[in-house]
Every structure is written in structure tokens, then in C-alpha cells.
Scaffold this motif. Structure first.
Motif, PDB file in Angstrom:
ATOM      1  N   LEU A   1       0.543   2.117  -3.964  1.00 38.32           N
ATOM      2  CA  LEU A   1       0.536   0.980  -3.050  1.00 38.32           C
ATOM      3  C   LEU A   1      -0.881   0.891  -2.478  1.00 38.32           C
ATOM      4  O   LEU A   1      -1.341   1.833  -1.835  1.00 38.32           O
ATOM      5  N   CYS A   2      -1.576  -0.220  -2.737  1.00 39.80           N
ATOM      6  CA  CYS A   2      -2.953  -0.342  -2.252  1.00 39.80           C
ATOM      7  C   CYS A   2      -2.933  -0.527  -0.735  1.00 39.80           C
ATOM      8  O   CYS A   2      -1.889  -0.841  -0.159  1.00 39.80           O
ATOM      9  N   GLU A   3      -4.079  -0.342  -0.102  1.00 40.91           N
ATOM     10  CA  GLU A   3      -4.167  -0.422   1.367  1.00 40.91           C
ATOM     11  C   GLU A   3      -3.633  -1.755   1.898  1.00 40.91           C
ATOM     12  O   GLU A   3      -2.900  -1.796   2.864  1.00 40.91           O
ATOM     13  N   ASP A   4      -4.015  -2.849   1.226  1.00 43.48           N
ATOM     14  CA  ASP A   4      -3.599  -4.182   1.713  1.00 43.48           C
ATOM     15  C   ASP A   4      -2.086  -4.341   1.655  1.00 43.48           C
ATOM     16  O   ASP A   4      -1.483  -4.890   2.574  1.00 43.48           O
ATOM     17  N   CYS A   5      -1.464  -3.860   0.577  1.00 44.60           N
ATOM     18  CA  CYS A   5      -0.011  -4.010   0.447  1.00 44.60           C
ATOM     19  C   CYS A   5       0.713  -3.047   1.375  1.00 44.60           C
ATOM     20  O   CYS A   5       1.792  -3.361   1.869  1.00 44.60           O
ATOM     21  N   TYR A   6       0.119  -1.867   1.624  1.00 43.38           N
ATOM     22  CA  TYR A   6       0.734  -0.919   2.563  1.00 43.38           C
ATOM     23  C   TYR A   6       0.861  -1.557   3.948  1.00 43.38           C
ATOM     24  O   TYR A   6       1.869  -1.404   4.625  1.00 43.38           O
ATOM     25  N   LYS A   7      -0.188  -2.318   4.309  1.00 42.41           N
ATOM     26  CA  LYS A   7      -0.190  -2.957   5.648  1.00 42.41           C
ATOM     27  C   LYS A   7       0.926  -3.986   5.792  1.00 42.41           C
ATOM     28  O   LYS A   7       1.286  -4.365   6.897  1.00 42.41           O
ATOM     29  N   LYS A   8       1.464  -4.449   4.668  1.00 39.36           N
ATOM     30  CA  LYS A   8       2.536  -5.458   4.733  1.00 39.36           C
ATOM     31  C   LYS A   8       3.895  -4.835   5.091  1.00 39.36           C
ATOM     32  O   LYS A   8       4.844  -5.540   5.407  1.00 39.36           O
ATOM     33  N   LEU A   9       3.983  -3.489   5.006  1.00 38.67           N
ATOM     34  CA  LEU A   9       5.268  -2.834   5.305  1.00 38.67           C
ATOM     35  C   LEU A   9       5.567  -2.893   6.802  1.00 38.67           C
ATOM     36  O   LEU A   9       4.692  -2.596   7.617  1.00 38.67           O
ATOM     37  N   ASP A  10       6.785  -3.261   7.155  1.00 41.79           N
ATOM     38  CA  ASP A  10       7.198  -3.251   8.562  1.00 41.79           C
ATOM     39  C   ASP A  10       7.884  -1.922   8.852  1.00 41.79           C
ATOM     40  O   ASP A  10       9.029  -1.700   8.462  1.00 41.79           O
ATOM     41  N   LEU A  11       7.142  -1.033   9.520  1.00 40.74           N
ATOM     42  CA  LEU A  11       7.649   0.323   9.765  1.00 40.74           C
ATOM     43  C   LEU A  11       8.226   0.482  11.177  1.00 40.74           C
ATOM     44  O   LEU A  11       8.276   1.580  11.713  1.00 40.74           O
ATOM     45  N   SER A  12       8.655  -0.628  11.762  1.00 39.89           N
ATOM     46  CA  SER A  12       9.129  -0.541  13.151  1.00 39.89           C
ATOM     47  C   SER A  12      10.539   0.051  13.262  1.00 39.89           C
ATOM     48  O   SER A  12      10.988   0.373  14.353  1.00 39.89           O
ATOM     49  N   GLY A  13      11.249   0.205  12.143  1.00 39.40           N
ATOM     50  CA  GLY A  13      12.552   0.867  12.163  1.00 39.40           C
ATOM     51  C   GLY A  13      13.719  -0.092  12.175  1.00 39.40           C
ATOM     52  O   GLY A  13      13.602  -1.240  12.609  1.00 39.40           O
ATOM     53  N   ARG A  14      14.860   0.400  11.638  1.00 46.30           N
ATOM     54  CA  ARG A  14      16.092  -0.394  11.572  1.00 46.30           C
ATOM     55  C   ARG A  14      17.157   0.375  12.342  1.00 46.30           C
ATOM     56  O   ARG A  14      17.544   1.464  11.936  1.00 46.30           O
TER      57      ARG A  14
ATOM     58  N   GLN B   1      13.859  -6.647  -4.366  1.00 46.72           N
ATOM     59  CA  GLN B   1      12.621  -7.314  -4.806  1.00 46.72           C
ATOM     60  C   GLN B   1      11.396  -6.920  -3.983  1.00 46.72           C
ATOM     61  O   GLN B   1      10.266  -7.178  -4.386  1.00 46.72           O
ATOM     62  N   GLU B   2      11.611  -6.354  -2.807  1.00 49.97           N
ATOM     63  CA  GLU B   2      10.481  -6.028  -1.929  1.00 49.97           C
ATOM     64  C   GLU B   2       9.851  -4.700  -2.348  1.00 49.97           C
ATOM     65  O   GLU B   2      10.384  -3.984  -3.187  1.00 49.97           O
ATOM     66  N   ILE B   3       8.738  -4.363  -1.672  1.00 51.59           N
ATOM     67  CA  ILE B   3       8.001  -3.139  -1.997  1.00 51.59           C
ATOM     68  C   ILE B   3       8.925  -1.907  -1.943  1.00 51.59           C
ATOM     69  O   ILE B   3       8.914  -1.081  -2.849  1.00 51.59           O
ATOM     70  N   ILE B   4       9.745  -1.820  -0.890  1.00 54.20           N
ATOM     71  CA  ILE B   4      10.599  -0.628  -0.732  1.00 54.20           C
ATOM     72  C   ILE B   4      11.581  -0.488  -1.907  1.00 54.20           C
ATOM     73  O   ILE B   4      11.844   0.620  -2.376  1.00 54.20           O
ATOM     74  N   GLY B   5      12.087  -1.621  -2.399  1.00 59.60           N
ATOM     75  CA  GLY B   5      12.986  -1.593  -3.553  1.00 59.60           C
ATOM     76  C   GLY B   5      12.277  -1.038  -4.781  1.00 59.60           C
ATOM     77  O   GLY B   5      12.834  -0.248  -5.546  1.00 59.60           O
ATOM     78  N   LYS B   6      11.008  -1.435  -4.940  1.00 58.82           N
ATOM     79  CA  LYS B   6      10.229  -0.960  -6.094  1.00 58.82           C
ATOM     80  C   LYS B   6       9.903   0.532  -5.964  1.00 58.82           C
ATOM     81  O   LYS B   6       9.899   1.268  -6.938  1.00 58.82           O
ATOM     82  N   ILE B   7       9.628   0.970  -4.720  1.00 58.48           N
ATOM     83  CA  ILE B   7       9.339   2.399  -4.496  1.00 58.48           C
ATOM     84  C   ILE B   7      10.570   3.227  -4.888  1.00 58.48           C
ATOM     85  O   ILE B   7      10.471   4.183  -5.661  1.00 58.48           O
ATOM     86  N   ILE B   8      11.736   2.812  -4.389  1.00 51.03           N
ATOM     87  CA  ILE B   8      12.949   3.600  -4.642  1.00 51.03           C
ATOM     88  C   ILE B   8      13.359   3.526  -6.109  1.00 51.03           C
ATOM     89  O   ILE B   8      13.756   4.524  -6.703  1.00 51.03           O
ATOM     90  N   TYR B   9      13.194   2.369  -6.731  1.00 55.39           N
ATOM     91  CA  TYR B   9      13.528   2.240  -8.151  1.00 55.39           C
ATOM     92  C   TYR B   9      12.662   3.194  -8.987  1.00 55.39           C
ATOM     93  O   TYR B   9      13.160   3.908  -9.858  1.00 55.39           O
TER      94      TYR B   9
END
Ligand SMILES: [Zn+2]
Ligand SMILES: [Zn+2]
Length: 240
Positions: free
Chosen positions: A38-51, A88-96
Motif C-alpha cells: 500500500l503506497c503512502e498516498d493510498c495508506y492515507k485514505k484508510l479511515d482508522l478511527s474505529g468501528r 472492493q475497498e483496500i481492506i477487502g484486498k488486504i484480507i483477500y
């Protein structure tokens, strides 16, 4: 002498990584740029505020605790997830990629995500004294070679300086939950786990990769509570 050896070891590791990157280049899971998962720019798109939602009815609660209406039906006291799960999101691709492409080296990215989340939410885990992970059946473990929940649990254990208890076992081989509906999932996973040994802490963090209906986590929490655990805090990388 020791410093010199360490320097040489570091150079060697950098060299090995360069060769590996040359033979097996890694591309960003989101924008395809070469270099990192995950490049720096795409990492910044992750919302890590919690669920933070009740583990049973999914209504929002302050720290992911079970709401008053669902207390009697839940073995999980809380469920804390970092990201919103979407295939379809980044997290789905990471887990897949972690699950099906044997990309065990995604570990560094996962650790980076967990560190950032824990720094912002350090008070969430203060009462826990041990980590338990949702186990794979030994047949599935042999097919895959590692357990994705273990990778997440190891990162969390390192960050929180807590021990991992690996005595929770999957004693029944079950169909993959992803293909089943909520009722089928609960039936499929029922009686699938057992806790070996007697020593277990009173407050534990139960770790898995994704929380969907919660039936797997609830089945594990049930076994833990039957063995005397007082409080089970669920922790997953993502929640659907
Ligand atoms: Zn990117
Ligand atoms: Zn509820």
C-alpha cells in the motif's frame, strides 16, 4: 564489534529485500504503483478511527460494548474493529491477499495499521491481560500454512506487551462461513471450538480478521466464558 555485525546484518537484509523486490515486485493494492503493498498516498485514505457497534444488533455504542438489550444473548462483552469491511475497498484486498494469495508479508502493513489505531485508542485494552485468537482447523492450517488471525494477534500482542494463549482449538472441520447466511453460520460453527488446559486470564482480547455476523467470535467467547473467563473483548481488523 557487535555494532559492526548488526550493520552488516542490516545491509544483508536490505540486499535480500532488493533482490526479492526485483524478482517478485509488489504493487500497491489500490493504485498499482510498484514498491509497497500500500503506497503512502493510498495508506492515507484508510479511515482508522474505529468501528464501535454492539456485537449483536450492530447499533452504535461508545466503545463497541454490547447494548443493554442484547446483553443476555451475547458472550462477547465488546467488539472493537479498526476498519469498515468492504470487498472492493483496500481492506477487502488486504484480507483477500492475506487469506488466498499466501501474502504473509502483508504483516508489516497490518502492524502499521494496528499501531496507529492503538496509539489513538490506547485506553480500550487496558483491562485485558491475555490475547486469544480464533483458530483454524489443523487441516485448513496445513493448506494455508498460517492463520491470518494469528498474524493480527501477534502484532497486537507486541504493541500491547500481552501474552498470547493458543489453547483455543477448532475441534470440528467446518464449511467456510463466507458462503453461508446468518442462521447457517451459527449452526455451522456451533460446538466447533474447545479450550485446552486450565489456565486462562479473566479478561481476554479475542482476535480475528473480520467480524461479519459475529457467529464465529460468539462461539469462541462462549467456550471461554464456560471455562471461567469473565470478560471477552473482540478485536478484528475490519467489520462488515
Ligand atoms: Zn497506492
Ligand atoms: Zn445490541
Amino acid at each position: 564489534m557487535k555494532i559492526k555485525l548488526l550493520k552488516n546484518k542490516h545491509r544483508l537484509l536490505v540486499f535480500i529485500k532488493q533482490i526479492k523486490d526485483y524478482i517478485f515486485p509488489i504493487y500497491c493494492l489500490d493504485c498499482n504503483k510498484e514498491g509497497d503493498w500500500l503506497c503512502e498516498d493510498c495508506y492515507k485514505k484508510l479511515d482508522l478511527s474505529g468501528r464501535f457497534f454492539c456485537p449483536v444488533c450492530h447499533s452504535p455504542t461508545e466503545y463497541g460494548e454490547c447494548c443493554a438489550n442484547c446483553l443476555e444473548q451475547s458472550f462477547l462483552d465488546k467488539e472493537i474493529a479498526i476498519l469498515k469491511y468492504s470487498e472492493q475497498e483496500i481492506i477487502g484486498k488486504i484480507i483477500y491477499n492475506l487469506k488466498y494469495n499466501y501474502a504473509e508479508d502483508l504483516e508489516d502493513l497490518i502492524k502499521k495499521i494496528i499501531i496507529e489505531f492503538c496509539q489513538k485508542n490506547s485506553s480500550l485494552f487496558t483491562e485485558a491481560t491475555e490475547i486469544v485468537l480464533v483458530p483454524l482447523h489443523k487441516k485448513r492450517y496445513a493448506e494455508r500454512g498460517f492463520n491470518q488471525a494469528e498474524i493480527i494477534a501477534e502484532s497486537l500482542a507486541e504493541i500491547l506487551s500481552l501474552p498470547i494463549n493458543k489453547n483455543l482449538k477448532r475441534i470440528r472441520y467446518t464449511k467456510q462461513q463466507a458462503k453461508l447466511n446468518k442462521k447457517e453460520r451459527a449452526e455451522n460453527i456451533n460446538e466447533a471450538f474447545a479450550l485446552l488446559g486450565k489456565n486462562i486470564s479473566s479478561t481476554i482480547i479475542l482476535v480475528d480478521d473480520v467480524f461479519t455476523t459475529g457467529s464465529t467470535m460468539q462461539a469462541c467467547a462462549k467456550v471461554l466464558k464456560e471455562k471461567g473467563v469473565k470478560k471477552v473483548i473482540g478485536f478484528t481488523l475490519a467489520r462488515g
